[in-house]
Design an enzyme around this catalytic site. Structure first.
Site, PDB file in Angstrom:
ATOM      1  N   THR A 107       0.628  -1.076  -0.005  1.00  0.00           N
ATOM      2  CA  THR A 107       0.104  -0.122   0.026  1.00  0.00           C
ATOM      3  C   THR A 107       0.962   1.277   0.062  1.00  0.00           C
ATOM      4  OG1 THR A 107      -1.931  -1.109   1.262  1.00  0.00           O
ATOM      5  CG2 THR A 107      -1.768   1.317   1.162  1.00  0.00           C
ATOM      6  N   ASP A 163      -7.902   4.062  -2.682  1.00  0.00           N
ATOM      7  CA  ASP A 163      -7.046   4.581  -1.723  1.00  0.00           C
ATOM      8  C   ASP A 163      -6.148   5.525  -2.257  1.00  0.00           C
ATOM      9  OD1 ASP A 163      -7.971   2.377  -0.404  1.00  0.00           O
ATOM     10  OD2 ASP A 163      -6.046   1.334   0.275  1.00  0.00           O
ATOM     11  N   ASP A 190     -12.483   3.962  -0.310  1.00  0.00           N
ATOM     12  CA  ASP A 190     -11.655   4.131   0.921  1.00  0.00           C
ATOM     13  C   ASP A 190     -10.516   5.220   0.412  1.00  0.00           C
ATOM     14  OD1 ASP A 190     -13.163   2.364   2.267  1.00  0.00           O
ATOM     15  OD2 ASP A 190     -11.746   0.850   1.736  1.00  0.00           O
ATOM     16  N   ARG A 252     -16.162   3.994   6.314  1.00  0.00           N
ATOM     17  CA  ARG A 252     -16.297   2.692   7.117  1.00  0.00           C
ATOM     18  C   ARG A 252     -15.132   2.719   7.941  1.00  0.00           C
ATOM     19  NH1 ARG A 252     -15.445  -2.059   2.821  1.00  0.00           N
ATOM     20  NH2 ARG A 252     -13.596  -1.312   1.699  1.00  0.00           N
ATOM     21  N   TRP A 254     -11.848   1.557   9.434  1.00  0.00           N
ATOM     22  CA  TRP A 254     -10.481   0.779   9.156  1.00  0.00           C
ATOM     23  C   TRP A 254      -9.735   0.314  10.507  1.00  0.00           C
ATOM     24  CZ3 TRP A 254      -5.252   2.508   7.053  1.00  0.00           C
ATOM     25  CH2 TRP A 254      -4.660   1.432   6.857  1.00  0.00           C
TER      26      TRP A 254
END
Length: 338
Positions: A107, A163, A190, A252, A254
């Site tokens: 990521t 992301d 997200d 949401r 994480w």
């Protein structure tokens, strides 16, 4: 996001050609260098200019001439007080872009630009990750990783799909603050995420359609440490989309590596919400209930705004403690808001 993220894991320049600009007097003078692809500046790449910045400096401005600069850029922790400034007439004329995906790089490793240094600033330019999901499959692909304290983005664009913008900190007990003003953030799943503290002031937050009639992604995935009262504040911003009505979630919770101390905090305050926002705008993630997070709204308007049992609202008395200044003050009284 799908599943668990893996976070953690030239031209010769003459000093005589650098310009000194006074910022409040000689003691705070900043060195200014220019990046230009055609060789008319001090450097041809942004990374080369960053490498020239002194360690623990007090001011190093990198002026970037219009163009598309492909390649990753890293601003390591020692390169404090670095500014990236686009010299174009608009923020889309200077683009820093790469196409790395988390499926290959992890990521954080997928980020086009990674910032670990405090007091970073960027203005009048674009950060982009143009990884092609349609061709290569869905993957996290970060455009900008802000992993330090007192970062300012002014009149920038941050573009990707999944992301897009990571707001991170060196450790779970570290606070990293970012002030993002008059900017444009675009993505789908997200696309604003992490445990950092950030204020999005008078900005546009654009959700891309993923072709669904009911679920076109999530604006936020906050992982704020429970000891930190301030996560993400969207203040007087506008949420837009080309997705169908009632098909995008505000967020949401994480929990990186199932961290029980990650209790996301997100507030949409005095924002204009487009019709794409669902009536039940918060949802669960990886077995963690959104109701255990700190998600709320205050005085929002627009086609996507509503008040119901699935949309916690701050009271007027609570709202006085959740202003841009409160989010950013920290222990040093930092106040970049204007």
């Amino acid at each position: 996001m799908s599943g668990e993220r893996r976070v953690g894991s030239a031209v010769a320049v003459s000093l005589a050609s650098m310009t000194l600009v006074a910022l409040g007097g000689p003691a705070s003078a900043a060195t200014v260098v220019t990046v230009a692809q055609d060789g008319s500046g001090n450097y041809t790449t942004v990374q080369a200019a960053v490498n020239a910045a002194p360690s623990n400096g007090s001011g190093f401005e990198i002026d970037i001439k219009p163009g598309t600069y492909r390649g990753t850029v890293s601003v390591p922790s020692a390169k404090t007080h670095v500014t990236l400034k686009g010299l174009g007439s608009s923020r889309d004329q200077v683009v820093i872009v790469e196409n790395h995906a988390a499926s290959q790089y992890g990521t954080q490793g997928s980020a086009t630009v990674s910032v670990s240094a405090n007091d970073f600033k960027a203005t009048n330019l674009t950060f982009s990750n143009d990884y092609d999901e349609a061709k290569n499959g869905s993957s996290q692909a970060v455009a900008l990783d802000l992993g330090a304290d007192r970062a300012v983005l002014d009149n920038v664009r941050v573009l990707a799909n999944q992301d897009t913008l990571l707001l991170w900190t060196a450790s779970t007990g570290t606070v990293g603050r970012s002030y993002i003003r008059a900017s444009y953030i675009e993505g789908d799943v997200d696309f604003i995420f992490g445990r950092g503290t950030a204020v999005f002031d008078r900005s546009e937050i654009h959700s891309l359609s993923r072709g669904s009639s009911s679920n076109n992604g999530y604006v936020t995935a906050a992982a704020t440490n429970k000891a930190n009262p301030y996560g993400f504040l969207f203040y007087k911003s506008t949420l837009t989309s080309n997705a169908p009505a009632k098909s995008v979630y505000l967020g949401r919770p994480w929990h990186p590596s199932n961290d029980a101390n990650a209790v996301g905090q997100v507030l949409f305050r005095e924002c204009t919400l487009g019709a794409h926002i669902r009536n039940d705008p918060w949802t669960d993630m990886s077995g963690f209930s959104w109701k255990d997070a700190r998600f709320s709204e205050y005085a929002n308007t627009g086609a996507g705004a509503a008040v119901n049992s699935n949309r916690p609202q701050l009271s007027a008395s609570q709202a006085s403690s959740y202003t841009p200044a409160r989010y950013l003050a920290g222990s040093d009284g930092w106040n970049p808001v204007y």
